[in-house]
Design a protein around this motif. Structure first.
Motif, PDB file in Angstrom:
ATOM      1  N   ALA A  51      34.149  29.652  55.758  1.00  0.00           N
ATOM      2  CA  ALA A  51      34.330  30.560  54.645  1.00  0.00           C
ATOM      3  C   ALA A  51      33.014  30.155  53.400  1.00  0.00           C
ATOM      4  CB  ALA A  51      35.152  31.280  54.163  1.00  0.00           C
ATOM      5  N   HIS A  52      32.583  31.596  53.750  1.00  0.00           N
ATOM      6  CA  HIS A  52      31.249  31.754  52.097  1.00  0.00           C
ATOM      7  C   HIS A  52      32.462  31.694  50.922  1.00  0.00           C
ATOM      8  CE1 HIS A  52      28.045  31.442  54.244  1.00  0.00           C
ATOM      9  NE2 HIS A  52      28.286  32.945  54.957  1.00  0.00           N
ATOM     10  N   PRO A  53      32.000  30.753  49.695  1.00  0.00           N
ATOM     11  CA  PRO A  53      32.633  31.137  48.993  1.00  0.00           C
ATOM     12  C   PRO A  53      32.531  32.529  48.264  1.00  0.00           C
ATOM     13  CG  PRO A  53      31.783  28.548  48.770  1.00  0.00           C
ATOM     14  CD  PRO A  53      31.792  29.964  49.694  1.00  0.00           C
ATOM     15  N   ALA A  54      34.105  33.218  47.479  1.00  0.00           N
ATOM     16  CA  ALA A  54      33.728  34.565  46.901  1.00  0.00           C
ATOM     17  C   ALA A  54      34.494  33.510  45.490  1.00  0.00           C
ATOM     18  CB  ALA A  54      34.955  35.328  47.482  1.00  0.00           C
ATOM     19  N   PRO A  55      33.409  35.049  44.576  1.00  0.00           N
ATOM     20  CA  PRO A  55      33.560  34.945  43.524  1.00  0.00           C
ATOM     21  C   PRO A  55      34.809  36.073  42.652  1.00  0.00           C
ATOM     22  CG  PRO A  55      32.592  36.707  43.755  1.00  0.00           C
ATOM     23  CD  PRO A  55      31.943  35.775  44.956  1.00  0.00           C
ATOM     24  N   ALA A  56      36.215  34.654  42.166  1.00  0.00           N
ATOM     25  CA  ALA A  56      36.953  35.375  41.685  1.00  0.00           C
ATOM     26  C   ALA A  56      37.770  35.144  39.908  1.00  0.00           C
ATOM     27  CB  ALA A  56      38.595  34.802  42.720  1.00  0.00           C
ATOM     28  N   LEU A  57      38.585  35.748  39.202  1.00  0.00           N
ATOM     29  CA  LEU A  57      38.951  35.083  38.493  1.00  0.00           C
ATOM     30  C   LEU A  57      40.418  34.233  38.565  1.00  0.00           C
ATOM     31  CD1 LEU A  57      39.011  35.526  35.427  1.00  0.00           C
ATOM     32  CD2 LEU A  57      40.989  37.995  35.603  1.00  0.00           C
ATOM     33  N   VAL A  58      40.521  33.175  38.252  1.00  0.00           N
ATOM     34  CA  VAL A  58      41.400  32.964  38.400  1.00  0.00           C
ATOM     35  C   VAL A  58      42.614  31.902  37.408  1.00  0.00           C
ATOM     36  CG1 VAL A  58      41.978  29.911  39.739  1.00  0.00           C
ATOM     37  CG2 VAL A  58      39.716  31.622  40.926  1.00  0.00           C
ATOM     38  N   THR A  59      43.680  32.569  37.636  1.00  0.00           N
ATOM     39  CA  THR A  59      44.778  32.084  35.877  1.00  0.00           C
ATOM     40  C   THR A  59      45.661  31.326  37.144  1.00  0.00           C
ATOM     41  OG1 THR A  59      44.469  34.391  36.249  1.00  0.00           O
ATOM     42  CG2 THR A  59      46.334  33.432  35.116  1.00  0.00           C
ATOM     43  N   PRO A  60      46.114  30.190  36.635  1.00  0.00           N
ATOM     44  CA  PRO A  60      46.939  28.758  36.431  1.00  0.00           C
ATOM     45  C   PRO A  60      48.096  29.530  35.729  1.00  0.00           C
ATOM     46  CG  PRO A  60      44.763  28.293  35.440  1.00  0.00           C
ATOM     47  CD  PRO A  60      44.909  29.932  34.819  1.00  0.00           C
ATOM     48  N   ALA A  68      43.836  34.109  42.350  1.00  0.00           N
ATOM     49  CA  ALA A  68      42.910  34.510  42.076  1.00  0.00           C
ATOM     50  C   ALA A  68      43.182  36.072  42.442  1.00  0.00           C
ATOM     51  CB  ALA A  68      42.694  33.778  42.961  1.00  0.00           C
ATOM     52  N   ARG A  69      41.385  36.694  41.614  1.00  0.00           N
ATOM     53  CA  ARG A  69      41.583  37.747  42.117  1.00  0.00           C
ATOM     54  C   ARG A  69      40.092  38.416  42.276  1.00  0.00           C
ATOM     55  NH1 ARG A  69      45.388  41.648  41.100  1.00  0.00           N
ATOM     56  NH2 ARG A  69      47.577  40.444  40.297  1.00  0.00           N
ATOM     57  N   PHE A  70      39.609  38.970  43.591  1.00  0.00           N
ATOM     58  CA  PHE A  70      38.507  38.497  43.839  1.00  0.00           C
ATOM     59  C   PHE A  70      37.779  40.129  43.173  1.00  0.00           C
ATOM     60  CE2 PHE A  70      41.084  36.073  46.946  1.00  0.00           C
ATOM     61  CZ  PHE A  70      39.898  34.804  47.087  1.00  0.00           C
ATOM     62  N   VAL A  71      36.720  39.528  43.058  1.00  0.00           N
ATOM     63  CA  VAL A  71      35.878  40.715  43.284  1.00  0.00           C
ATOM     64  C   VAL A  71      35.290  41.836  44.174  1.00  0.00           C
ATOM     65  CG1 VAL A  71      33.055  41.407  41.850  1.00  0.00           C
ATOM     66  CG2 VAL A  71      34.351  38.721  41.214  1.00  0.00           C
ATOM     67  N   SER A  72      35.391  41.621  45.351  1.00  0.00           N
ATOM     68  CA  SER A  72      34.842  42.597  46.240  1.00  0.00           C
ATOM     69  C   SER A  72      36.589  41.639  47.077  1.00  0.00           C
ATOM     70  CB  SER A  72      34.249  42.519  46.783  1.00  0.00           C
ATOM     71  OG  SER A  72      33.261  42.459  46.022  1.00  0.00           O
ATOM     72  N   PRO A  73      36.778  42.480  48.226  1.00  0.00           N
ATOM     73  CA  PRO A  73      38.090  42.251  48.973  1.00  0.00           C
ATOM     74  C   PRO A  73      37.617  40.869  50.071  1.00  0.00           C
ATOM     75  CG  PRO A  73      38.043  44.557  49.710  1.00  0.00           C
ATOM     76  CD  PRO A  73      37.247  43.728  48.281  1.00  0.00           C
ATOM     77  N   LEU A  74      38.669  39.899  50.185  1.00  0.00           N
ATOM     78  CA  LEU A  74      38.225  39.222  51.678  1.00  0.00           C
ATOM     79  C   LEU A  74      39.149  39.722  52.765  1.00  0.00           C
ATOM     80  CD1 LEU A  74      38.096  36.414  49.895  1.00  0.00           C
ATOM     81  CD2 LEU A  74      36.132  37.305  50.515  1.00  0.00           C
ATOM     82  N   ARG A  75      39.190  39.123  53.778  1.00  0.00           N
ATOM     83  CA  ARG A  75      39.298  39.899  54.908  1.00  0.00           C
ATOM     84  C   ARG A  75      39.495  38.384  55.373  1.00  0.00           C
ATOM     85  NH1 ARG A  75      36.502  42.723  59.763  1.00  0.00           N
ATOM     86  NH2 ARG A  75      38.475  41.490  60.608  1.00  0.00           N
TER      87      ARG A  75
END
Length: 109
Positions: A51-60, A68-75
Motif C-alpha cells: 500500500a502507498h502511505p497515506a497522511p494522517a494525524l497520529v495520536t499515541p 490514526a485519523r486519515f485525511v482521506s478514507p482508506l480501503r
C-alpha cells in the motif's frame, strides 16, 4: 462489504466509494526512538506491504496504542495487519491494527 453486524447475522454492503475508513487503532506500538511521541503528530501511515502511505494525524495513547485519523478514507484497513508510521523515508514505528472505522466526516484530520 461495509460492515458485519453479528447481532443480526447480517453483512452490510454498499457502493465502492463507501468502503473507505477514516481511522484505525493499533495495539501497542514499537517506536524506533524507544518512546512514543508526547503529542499528536502528522505522519504517513502504511497499512500493508504494497500500500502507498497515506497522511494522517497520529495520536499515541497512554496504553502504548495509537489512533490514526486519515485525511482521506482508506480501503482495506484490516485488523491483524501492520500499520507503520513514517516521516518521509524515516520509519517512526509500527503496531498491529486492532480496529478501523468511521467515515471521512468522523476523521477531523
Amino acid at each position: 462489504m461495509l460492515e458485519l453486524d453479528l447481532a443480526r447475522n447480517a453483512l452490510i454492503v454498499g457502493a465502492a466509494d463507501q468502503l473507505g475508513r477514516a481511522w484505525l487503532r493499533t495495539g501497542p506500538v514499537n517506536w524506533v526512538a524507544g518512546e512514543p511521541p508526547s503529542a499528536p503528530f502528522r505522519a504517513d501511515v502504511q497499512i500493508r506491504y504494497r500500500a502507498h502511505p497515506a497522511p494522517a494525524l497520529v495520536t499515541p495513547s497512554d496504553d502504548s496504542a495509537t489512533e490514526a485519523r486519515f485525511v482521506s478514507p482508506l480501503r482495506d484497513i484490516t485488523p491483524g495487519q501492520a500499520a507503520v508510521f513514517y516521516d518521509g523515508e524515516i520509519c517512526l514505528g509500527g503496531g498491529i491494527i486492532a480496529e478501523a472505522g468511521g467515515t471521512i466526516a468522523d476523521a477531523g484530520a
